[in-house]
Motif scaffolding. Structure first.
Motif: not given
Length: 882
Positions: A166-167, A365-371, A157-161, A431-442
């Motif tokens: 939206l995040i 600095d914080q993370w926000y959702v576009d509520a 949910v976090f990654v998709d938003l 770099y927001v991703a499901e895991d560190e490997a994906v983030a590193q690839a980005l």
């Protein structure tokens, strides 16, 4: 058939039956082809213990789930607990402190391991307590917001938003709790009124041409002032807009800006602006052109003064708590001759609801959702009726909050929780991703560091209706049980949880999370005050269960749950419903002793006797009333329907009316019919009452005969109107009203209980005469009527009763002292009238109604109503004597 003990003991019954239900899988029978019915439990904190609010909330859910199960539905009550980030971390840190250790003595991984260790040892307290309440949840599939599958849903949910925009990460003011050293939401802030001061300062203009006056409740924040605001229409200050003032103590130059936030009618009309430490000032600062990154912050995570810009804080104030630095700032202003005056003032001060620390607006600095974007579909769902809100009065609150919703800060500076799936390079790019490997690839070859923060607990619990059913996998449970049918929730978590579930469910599932949202009130003390530990008026539901049984507590909460109202819990009500359980127990013992046992049919047995046709009809009418009340979620009405039927209709009247039919002198066919009908009705009672009082009903179900299945899996009665016989109903209803009126008259006129009276009947129509003939034996036994004479007149004094068209006369000459009785009734009525009028006078006095305590006024109204009723009753009794 098992002989029931003479005394009803709920404790042993409850422990035995719950263990049996759970071990035998009775809470989740296999019904893949049945209509699904789904409820998700509001996940209690894993740190929690059962309080009376939990008891209400879960009792209501259990009633609906047991009712659905009895209707043959594929009933699923999803159960689980919330990892409760702040609360759980506090518990574990407190345990460490007791051993002279602290969290930072350990690595993050080692500390989290200790939390999991605590969870395994102590985290099941509330789930064990829910079992004592009788909650028939699907324990075999219990969920936890930190379990592997649910955590996968949270990360997705976090990654998709984030990918959808939206995040996002932003520098904004947050509610900073220096006690917990984390941001918290607006909903976790408690505002209290404290006595403080209002300081008026003079800020010199930089060109030496004068000064401008400002006022503040927090003098220490002047060190981080970035402007002084005046209203653009305020004639006093128009010429000063654009000029600068020299900030006292540090000498920094700050501008005078025009902003409508400054109210010309308030104070001097000029307002100091500290955008890094005040929510209103933050917005003024942005309008004045200050970027959040450039706004001054003067506090560290412990709310102590720090140097974040050259010359911002005098060296001797560094490291001091803001509240301590305040006195020094005021002293310096006074020494400079710039303190104009000081006022005492009550100040609304924010506190953390868990830490008790004063909350600081803190720029970070914080993370926000576009509520606001997510709120749109949730608003439409309620407006269009896709979500039914009960009571409807809460819809206005729903719309008001969601239409004005602010960005949702979802990051928390904790170790326990779902760690945010974001990694930063050395430039701070995330770099927001499901895991560190994906983030590193980005990120390519850049070195990455993981964000240390975790997500707000409510972020994960917002996914509860679909995350618990296996999402993001497309499971069978998800396809069958989403959307859920009903959410039972306290109104106090409408914004914390309910609205956020609607937002996330509609966004990710494209459907509402539940079809109906039921919001119940608070459980208050008997006097209506809010329960709190400081007042010492909290009620321990487990203590009530120990004293009266879970069934009695459940029934009390249900009977008192009226839509839109709080519950004033009086222990006497719990005791009263324990007596109700005892009455049912004794009715079952009466049945056993008279050869009445388990019914052999689901359909009502054939019946010829009016009394049996009447009770069958009354049973069907009760099923109808229950079905209607439960469909409308009117829990109090549902409880009252079954209570009145069991106590008054079945126990007080039917069992009394059939006693002669069960004796040796009765005809065999009549006795057999009566036993069959009574057994059937008692079975229907047990099924109807089971959702409310599951333990006693299951015990009696098995005690009344051999059963091939448990009551929890029985079939809900059908409300078949064909079983209603209007003629039989009318006849027995007439008999009950006549006996009731005779008993009332005898009691009011002090007729000796054993006295048997003749009765003269006047103006009776043929139908009434026929009923008198058919029911003479019942009248003789239940009303102590010696004989019935149609027509004629009584000699001497007599009591007169009117039922329908006929007048029933009870001669009393020689039975009571008529003159003394008239005198007694007249004096008693006069005394009641005097008290009634005195109370009426107080209540008509505006001074009393407006100035007295609300509870005193309510008591006066109660007493006035009671005395009025007493006076009317006594005058009516006097009138009976003629």
């Amino acid at each position: 058939m098992t002989d029931l003990p003479k005394t009803f003991d709920p404790g042993a019954i409850e422990a035995r039956w719950y263990a049996h239900w759970e071990s035998a899988g009775r809470f989740r029978p296999e019904r893949p082809d049945a209509q699904p019915f789904t409820i998700v439990i509001p996940p209690p904190n894993v740190t929690g213990s059962l309080h009376i609010g939990h008891a209400l909330d879960n009792t209501l859910q259990d009633i609906l789930i047991r009712h659905a199960r009895l209707q043959g539905k594929d009933a699923l009550w999803v159960v689980g607990t919330d990892h409760a980030g702040i609360a759980t971390q506090m518990v574990v840190e407190r345990q460490l402190n007791e051993r002279q250790q602290k969290r930072t003595d350990f690595s993050r991984e080692a500390f989290i391991a200790k939390v999991w260790e605590w969870k395994e040892e102590s985290g099941g307290t509330i789930t064990r307590q829910l079992r004592r309440l009788g909650a028939s949840c699907d324990w075999a599939n219990e969920r936890f917001t930190m379990d592997e599958g649910f955590s996968r849903a949270v990360i997705k949910v976090f990654v998709d938003l984030h990918r959808e925009g939206l995040i996002y990460r932003d520098k904004r003011l947050v509610n900073w709790d220096p006690g917990l050293r984390t941001a918290i939401s607006d909903l976790e802030v408690e505002t209290k009124e404290v006595q403080g001061k209002f300081w008026h300062f003079s800020y010199p203009l930089a060109d030496g041409s004068g000064a401008i006056s400002v006022a503040t409740t927090r003098p220490e924040t002047m060190l981080a002032d970035m402007a002084v605001a005046v209203n653009p229409e305020d004639e006093r200050y128009k010429a000063l807009i654009g000029k600068q003032v020299r900030l006292p103590i540090t000498g920094r130059l700050i501008p005078i800006v025009a902003d409508e936030h400054a109210d010309p009618e308030l104070g001097s009309g000029a307002v100091k602006i500290t955008p890094g430490h005040d929510f209103n000032d933050f917005e003024v600062g942005k309008r004045a052109g200050f970027k959040p990154a450039d706004m001054l912050n003067m506090l560290d995570a412990d709310a102590n003064l720090i140097q974040t810009a050259d010359g911002l804080i005098p060296d001797d104030l560094l490291g001091l708590p803001g509240s301590v630095a305040r006195a020094s700032v005021v002293e310096r202003m006074e020494a400079l001759g710039l303190l104009e005056k000081v006022e005492d003032r009550a100040i609304q001060t924010p506190y953390g609801d868990r830490s008790g620390a004063v909350i600081e607006p803190w720029l970070t600095d914080q993370w926000y959702v576009d509520a606001a974007t997510l709120a749109g579909p949730a608003i439409a769902a309620v407006r269009d009726g896709a979500i039914r809100v009960v009571p409807e009065t809460w819809k206005k609150t729903w719309f008001n909050w969601l239409e004005n919703i602010q960005p949702w800060c979802v990051s928390r500076q904790l170790w326990w929780g779902h760690q945010i799936p974001a990694w930063y390079d050395e430039d701070g790019t995330p770099y927001v991703a499901e895991d560190e490997a994906v983030a590193q690839a980005l990120a390519g070859n850049k070195k990455l560091t993981r964000d240390p923060d975790v997500l707000d607990t409510w972020f994960s619990s917002a996914l509860w209706p679909f995350g618990t059913l296996g999402w993001p996998d497309q499971t069978t449970a998800l396809s069958r049980h989403y959307p859920n049918d009903v959410l039972i929730s306290g109104f106090d978590i409408l914004f914390f949880w309910d609205a956020r579930m609607a937002m996330q469910g509609l966004h990710f599932m494209k459907e509402v999370p539940w079809k109906t949202l039921y919001l119940h009130g608070l459980v208050r003390a008997a006097d209506g005050s809010k329960m709190s530990k400081s007042k010492g008026n909290t009620v321990d539901p487990l203590g009530l269960i120990d004293r009266y049984g879970a069934d009695a507590l459940r029934f009390t909460l249900t009977a008192m749950e009226s839509q839109g109202r709080d519950i004033k819990l009086d222990e006497k009500r719990v005791e009263g419903y324990r007596n109700f359980a005892t009455k049912l127990w004794n009715a079952a013992r009466f049945a056993q002793s008279n050869g009445i046992g388990a019914s052999a049919t689901i359909e009502p047995p054939a019946a010829q006797l009016p009394v049996n046709r009447w009770i069958v009809a009354e049973t069907v009418k009760t099923v109808q009333a229950l079905d209607l009340a439960l469909a409308d979620l009117r829990f109090d009405e549902s409880a009252n329907s079954i209570y009145q039927f069991v106590w008054a209709t079945f126990c007080d009247w039917y069992l009394e009316l059939i006693k002669p039919l069960l004796g040796p002198e009765s005809a065999a066919a009549e006795a057999a019919e009566t036993r069959a009908v009574a057994g059937w009705v008692l079975d229907q009672i047990l099924v109807m009452l089971h959702p409310f009082m599951p333990f006693i009903t299951e015990e009696l179900w098995h005690a009344l005969g051999e059963r091939s299945y448990d009551l929890i899996l029985a079939k809900w009665p059908m409300a078949d109107a064909r079983a209603i016989d209007p003629a039989a109903q009318a006849e027995i209803d007439w008999l009950i009203r006549l006996v009731g009126e005779i008993r009332t008259a005898r009691a009011e006129l002090n007729v000796p209980p054993g006295a048997r009276l003749p009765m003269i009947v006047r103006d009776a129509q043929p139908r009434t005469e026929a009923r008198l003939g058919a029911q003479q034996a019942a009248l003789a036994r239940l009303a102590r009527i010696e004989s019935v004479t149609i027509g004629g007149a009584a000699t001497g004094g007599a009591a007169q009763i009117v039922v329908d068209e006929a007048t029933f006369v009870l001669p009393l000459e020689g039975v009571i002292d008529l003159a003394a009785e008239r005198s007694r009734l007249d004096k008693a009525a006069a005394a009641a009238e005097k008290e009634r009028d005195s109370l009426g006078g107080r209540l008509s006095n505006p001074s009393f109604v407006e100035k007295a305590k609300p509870e005193a006024v309510a008591k006066a109204r109660e007493d006035h109503a009671a005395k009025s009723a007493e006076a009317d009753r006594l005058r009516a009794a006097l009138a009976r004597l003629g």
